[in-house]
Each structure stands twice: as structure tokens, then as C-alpha cells.
Design a protein around this motif. Sequence first.
Motif, PDB file in Angstrom:
ATOM      1  N   PHE A 151     -12.147  59.081 105.104  1.00 46.77           N
ATOM      2  CA  PHE A 151     -12.140  57.502 104.438  1.00 46.77           C
ATOM      3  C   PHE A 151     -13.112  57.334 103.444  1.00 46.77           C
ATOM      4  O   PHE A 151     -12.570  56.364 102.753  1.00 46.77           O
ATOM      5  CB  PHE A 151     -13.112  57.109 106.110  1.00 46.77           C
ATOM      6  CG  PHE A 151     -13.347  55.804 106.292  1.00 46.77           C
ATOM      7  CD1 PHE A 151     -11.775  55.407 106.519  1.00 46.77           C
ATOM      8  CD2 PHE A 151     -14.019  55.248 106.344  1.00 46.77           C
ATOM      9  CE1 PHE A 151     -11.909  53.902 106.785  1.00 46.77           C
ATOM     10  CE2 PHE A 151     -13.998  53.872 106.399  1.00 46.77           C
ATOM     11  CZ  PHE A 151     -12.981  53.094 107.235  1.00 46.77           C
ATOM     12  N   LEU A 152     -13.916  57.557 103.403  1.00 47.76           N
ATOM     13  CA  LEU A 152     -14.949  56.479 101.767  1.00 47.76           C
ATOM     14  C   LEU A 152     -14.346  57.066 100.795  1.00 47.76           C
ATOM     15  O   LEU A 152     -14.762  56.123  99.928  1.00 47.76           O
ATOM     16  CB  LEU A 152     -16.290  57.131 102.082  1.00 47.76           C
ATOM     17  CG  LEU A 152     -17.651  56.573 103.300  1.00 47.76           C
ATOM     18  CD1 LEU A 152     -18.339  57.034 103.442  1.00 47.76           C
ATOM     19  CD2 LEU A 152     -17.741  54.966 103.674  1.00 47.76           C
ATOM     20  N   ALA A 188     -16.040  65.803 111.790  1.00 53.57           N
ATOM     21  CA  ALA A 188     -15.777  64.497 111.704  1.00 53.57           C
ATOM     22  C   ALA A 188     -16.159  64.459 110.352  1.00 53.57           C
ATOM     23  O   ALA A 188     -16.373  62.965 109.954  1.00 53.57           O
ATOM     24  CB  ALA A 188     -16.740  64.354 112.810  1.00 53.57           C
ATOM     25  N   SER A 189     -17.056  65.385 109.686  1.00 55.43           N
ATOM     26  CA  SER A 189     -18.381  64.853 108.879  1.00 55.43           C
ATOM     27  C   SER A 189     -17.244  64.415 107.910  1.00 55.43           C
ATOM     28  O   SER A 189     -17.048  63.980 106.383  1.00 55.43           O
ATOM     29  CB  SER A 189     -19.032  65.841 108.277  1.00 55.43           C
ATOM     30  OG  SER A 189     -18.962  66.886 108.071  1.00 55.43           O
ATOM     31  N   VAL A 221      -3.316  60.795  96.151  1.00 56.99           N
ATOM     32  CA  VAL A 221      -3.779  61.226  97.300  1.00 56.99           C
ATOM     33  C   VAL A 221      -5.480  62.469  97.142  1.00 56.99           C
ATOM     34  O   VAL A 221      -5.795  62.453  96.398  1.00 56.99           O
ATOM     35  CB  VAL A 221      -2.559  62.294  97.247  1.00 56.99           C
ATOM     36  CG1 VAL A 221      -2.833  62.683  98.361  1.00 56.99           C
ATOM     37  CG2 VAL A 221      -1.270  61.618  97.654  1.00 56.99           C
ATOM     38  N   ALA A 222      -6.173  62.696  98.243  1.00 58.44           N
ATOM     39  CA  ALA A 222      -6.577  63.209  98.631  1.00 58.44           C
ATOM     40  C   ALA A 222      -6.424  64.365  99.222  1.00 58.44           C
ATOM     41  O   ALA A 222      -6.342  63.805  99.907  1.00 58.44           O
ATOM     42  CB  ALA A 222      -8.128  62.617  98.050  1.00 58.44           C
ATOM     43  N   ILE A 223      -6.723  65.412  99.083  1.00 58.70           N
ATOM     44  CA  ILE A 223      -6.771  66.539 100.467  1.00 58.70           C
ATOM     45  C   ILE A 223      -7.640  67.073 100.580  1.00 58.70           C
ATOM     46  O   ILE A 223      -8.416  67.641  99.999  1.00 58.70           O
ATOM     47  CB  ILE A 223      -6.175  67.747 100.063  1.00 58.70           C
ATOM     48  CG1 ILE A 223      -3.852  66.528  99.860  1.00 58.70           C
ATOM     49  CG2 ILE A 223      -5.001  68.585 101.068  1.00 58.70           C
ATOM     50  CD1 ILE A 223      -3.026  67.163  99.378  1.00 58.70           C
ATOM     51  N   PHE A 224      -8.575  67.042 101.881  1.00 62.57           N
ATOM     52  CA  PHE A 224      -9.821  67.942 101.563  1.00 62.57           C
ATOM     53  C   PHE A 224      -8.856  68.627 102.661  1.00 62.57           C
ATOM     54  O   PHE A 224      -9.063  68.419 103.650  1.00 62.57           O
ATOM     55  CB  PHE A 224     -10.286  66.356 102.747  1.00 62.57           C
ATOM     56  CG  PHE A 224     -11.249  65.657 101.804  1.00 62.57           C
ATOM     57  CD1 PHE A 224     -12.114  65.755 101.402  1.00 62.57           C
ATOM     58  CD2 PHE A 224     -10.126  64.393 101.827  1.00 62.57           C
ATOM     59  CE1 PHE A 224     -12.690  64.305 100.807  1.00 62.57           C
ATOM     60  CE2 PHE A 224     -11.005  63.125 100.919  1.00 62.57           C
ATOM     61  CZ  PHE A 224     -12.274  63.612 100.850  1.00 62.57           C
ATOM     62  N   GLU A 259     -10.921  68.320 115.841  1.00 67.10           N
ATOM     63  CA  GLU A 259     -12.176  68.275 115.811  1.00 67.10           C
ATOM     64  C   GLU A 259     -12.845  69.149 116.938  1.00 67.10           C
ATOM     65  O   GLU A 259     -12.171  68.830 118.097  1.00 67.10           O
ATOM     66  CB  GLU A 259     -12.993  67.291 115.813  1.00 67.10           C
ATOM     67  CG  GLU A 259     -13.766  66.798 115.032  1.00 67.10           C
ATOM     68  CD  GLU A 259     -15.534  68.236 115.146  1.00 67.10           C
ATOM     69  OE1 GLU A 259     -15.956  67.982 114.227  1.00 67.10           O
ATOM     70  OE2 GLU A 259     -15.385  68.683 116.778  1.00 67.10           O
ATOM     71  N   MET A 260     -13.060  70.151 117.066  1.00 67.52           N
ATOM     72  CA  MET A 260     -13.490  71.510 117.753  1.00 67.52           C
ATOM     73  C   MET A 260     -15.034  71.740 118.346  1.00 67.52           C
ATOM     74  O   MET A 260     -14.884  72.564 119.014  1.00 67.52           O
ATOM     75  CB  MET A 260     -12.749  73.321 117.256  1.00 67.52           C
ATOM     76  CG  MET A 260     -10.846  72.408 117.245  1.00 67.52           C
ATOM     77  SD  MET A 260     -10.197  72.387 118.080  1.00 67.52           S
ATOM     78  CE  MET A 260     -10.533  74.391 119.708  1.00 67.52           C
ATOM     79  N   HIS A 261     -15.503  70.697 117.731  1.00 67.93           N
ATOM     80  CA  HIS A 261     -17.287  70.918 117.718  1.00 67.93           C
ATOM     81  C   HIS A 261     -17.243  69.421 117.962  1.00 67.93           C
ATOM     82  O   HIS A 261     -18.439  69.195 118.752  1.00 67.93           O
ATOM     83  CB  HIS A 261     -17.437  71.421 116.528  1.00 67.93           C
ATOM     84  CG  HIS A 261     -17.226  71.560 115.638  1.00 67.93           C
ATOM     85  ND1 HIS A 261     -16.214  71.420 114.594  1.00 67.93           N
ATOM     86  CD2 HIS A 261     -17.897  72.923 115.011  1.00 67.93           C
ATOM     87  CE1 HIS A 261     -16.426  72.976 113.849  1.00 67.93           C
ATOM     88  NE2 HIS A 261     -16.875  73.242 114.506  1.00 67.93           N
ATOM     89  N   GLY A 262     -17.108  69.023 119.371  1.00 68.66           N
ATOM     90  CA  GLY A 262     -17.205  67.911 120.130  1.00 68.66           C
ATOM     91  C   GLY A 262     -17.861  66.902 119.470  1.00 68.66           C
ATOM     92  O   GLY A 262     -18.499  65.729 119.944  1.00 68.66           O
TER      93      GLY A 262
END
Length: 387
Positions: free
Chosen positions: A290-291, A283-284, A205-208, A306-309
Amino acid sequence: MESDSKSATAGKVLRCKAAICRNPGEPLVIEDIEVDPPKAWEIRIKIICTTLCHTDITYWKMKTGLVAAFPRIFGHEAVGVVESVGEHVEEFIVGDTVLPVFLPNCNECRDCKSQKSNLCTKFQNNYPPNMPRDGTSRFRDMNGEILHHFLWVSSFTEYTVVDVTHAVKITPEIPADKACLLGCGVSTGIGAAWKVAEVEEGSTVAIFGLGPVGLAVAEGARQRGALKIIAVDLNPGKFDIGKKFGVTDFINPKTCGEKSVSEVIKELTDGGADYCFECIGLASLMQEAFLSSRKGWGKTVILGVEMHGSQLSLNPYEFLRGRSVIGTLFGGIKPKSDIPLLAKKYLDNELSLDEFISHELSFQEINKAFELHQEGKSLRCIIWMDR
């Protein structure tokens, strides 16, 4: 609290204390307010304790937009006791211990009846500033000015009114401060690991993002027997905290040198993590998560808002090789059925909640909770109404 079907204050306007935010970003002011009795399909709750969530901070700072409504009573993680009920309420009685929740659960619509979703199509989740059925408020200040609700909960007050679809009856055996944690962030993380990803024994598992939601993902993955739990965060001080929740490896993107985070994760997991969780809302970072997932079966779960559009850009070819992405609100948790199960797991020593509580304050100190959160010093701060 009385256990009779009707309390002495039923049907009456109550006067109590509330922490009011009059303008975005300003300290809350504790004032006397009036709380109307519940209307049909509503209950009035005496709040025992509440907590501060990052979502409160986000909307507290928000100056424009449809959801920026002031003056307002924030707070959406809490536990309390039913003080009175409105007409047609059969699910709750006076004296019940309840958890108000931001996500509606009517148990009648197609989605609520399905195990495939935790959304409610009868009460659309569009975040209006007041009650879900009639759009009006149950709060007024002592000058008669309307005070707006927040996420259908508004727990920074001694008494609040919520719709029955936004309340969950729980056992009074669970301590109030632990029950309080189940109203948003902790349940979101645990649910994402258990219900959305369905992490299994021996998986990676990877948690960001290692805030409360990320830590809850780690706790959920640990309970499911994950072999390796990798945390990605810019704050190295969070590694020691993460270890308490099962984190085995820590990656600070600033110290990866010329390698990307996804490359480091692939090295640690022999090709990519089985499950990746994005808990920040960038988003980044969603793309990097994902990668970082394994080709063939890697699943990326998006929990951050995501609050920056910004748009999420992914190469369609990667999907052909078996990777997948799924988003989730509240970690797939169905409030009325899943939250009582989480409470039982805590009482059965199958779920750790104690370590999420970093501070405890009185209601009069509520602005201190905001300061601690913004300084990055708090996981969950329990705010007691009667201390």
C-alpha cells in the motif's frame, strides 16, 4: 470416452485409484477407493491431469480448525472428461472436456448475474469438507471409511464428483496440461491484473511475491502493456524466471540497506507504482505494498490469504490522498464465462501458459510434487493420471 448421453458406467459405483491423505503433513498413499455416481445437479469426471497448488500444501499441513478434515483427497487444479451426469444436469453431457473449479458459479443469484462480483451468494464459499448441496461425500476407501472432499474438487483421484456450479466446459482443443493451469493460481494472477486492477498501457506495476500467482500477475500486466513491472521477493533466483513473464526490475528486501521497499519502488517509479499486488498473504507485506502505491490514484490489490490472524493497519489519512485497497478471490474471474475466454486467448497466442509448467510427473510420483514445491523448485508440476 463415449459421446452418448449415457456411459456404460453411469449410475454405478466406480472403483479407482486415489492419493489419500490420512493425517496432516503425512505423505499421500495411493489406494483403491469407491466413487459414488453423481446425484442431482452433479457430474462425475475422469481426471486427465492435475497440479499441486500452494493452497493444497497449506491445508495438507493444517492440524486443527473447521477445515482440517481427514482422511481427505486433495487437489483442486485439474482437467478431465465427463463420465456421467446426475439428474437435472443440462449444461454438461458425457464426453465434455471440463475444468472443475473451487469457486461456485450458479449463474442465477444476484452476484453471479452482476459484473461487479465473482462471488456466488446461492452457494456460500465457506469451505465445508464435502459436497455443497447435501454435505455428504462421494468417496469411500475399501474399508467403507468416508474420504472427505477438498474445495469441492478433489482431483488427486482418477475419478471425482463435482456439483455443476463447480465445473466449466472448455474447448478440447487446448492441451490438457495448459488447461489444467486455469483452475486456480494462474487465472487468479491474470484476472487480478486484467479485471480487478485493469492495468493499462504505460503503467507501472509492483508485485510482492513471485510465486505462480505473482508471475501470472506479471504476465497479465505484460499483456496489458505495462511499462515497468517490479518484482519483490527474497529469492534472487526468481528474477530470471520473472523476466520470462515480463518482469523488468527486481527488489530483494535483504539488499535494500537502510531504505524500505516502498522507498525503492518510489524511486523506480517516480513517486510510487500505479498498481501494487500482494501475493503472499502477510499483513506487513500488504501494508508495504500500500505504501508503495502512488498518491493520487495508486491501487493495491490483495491476493494473498492471511493465515496468521494478523490485522492490517493503515493510516486513514493515506486514503484521503487517493490511494485505495481492494481484495479479490480468484482474481475476479467468473469461472463459467472467463475461463473459456482465457483458453481461447491461449489458443490465439495471446496468453503464455507454457512457462508455468516446471515439472511433469506420473500419478504414482505425486509425493515428489509435494517435495519439489516445499523445496521451492517447482512452479506448476503437471501430474498425469495415465502415465
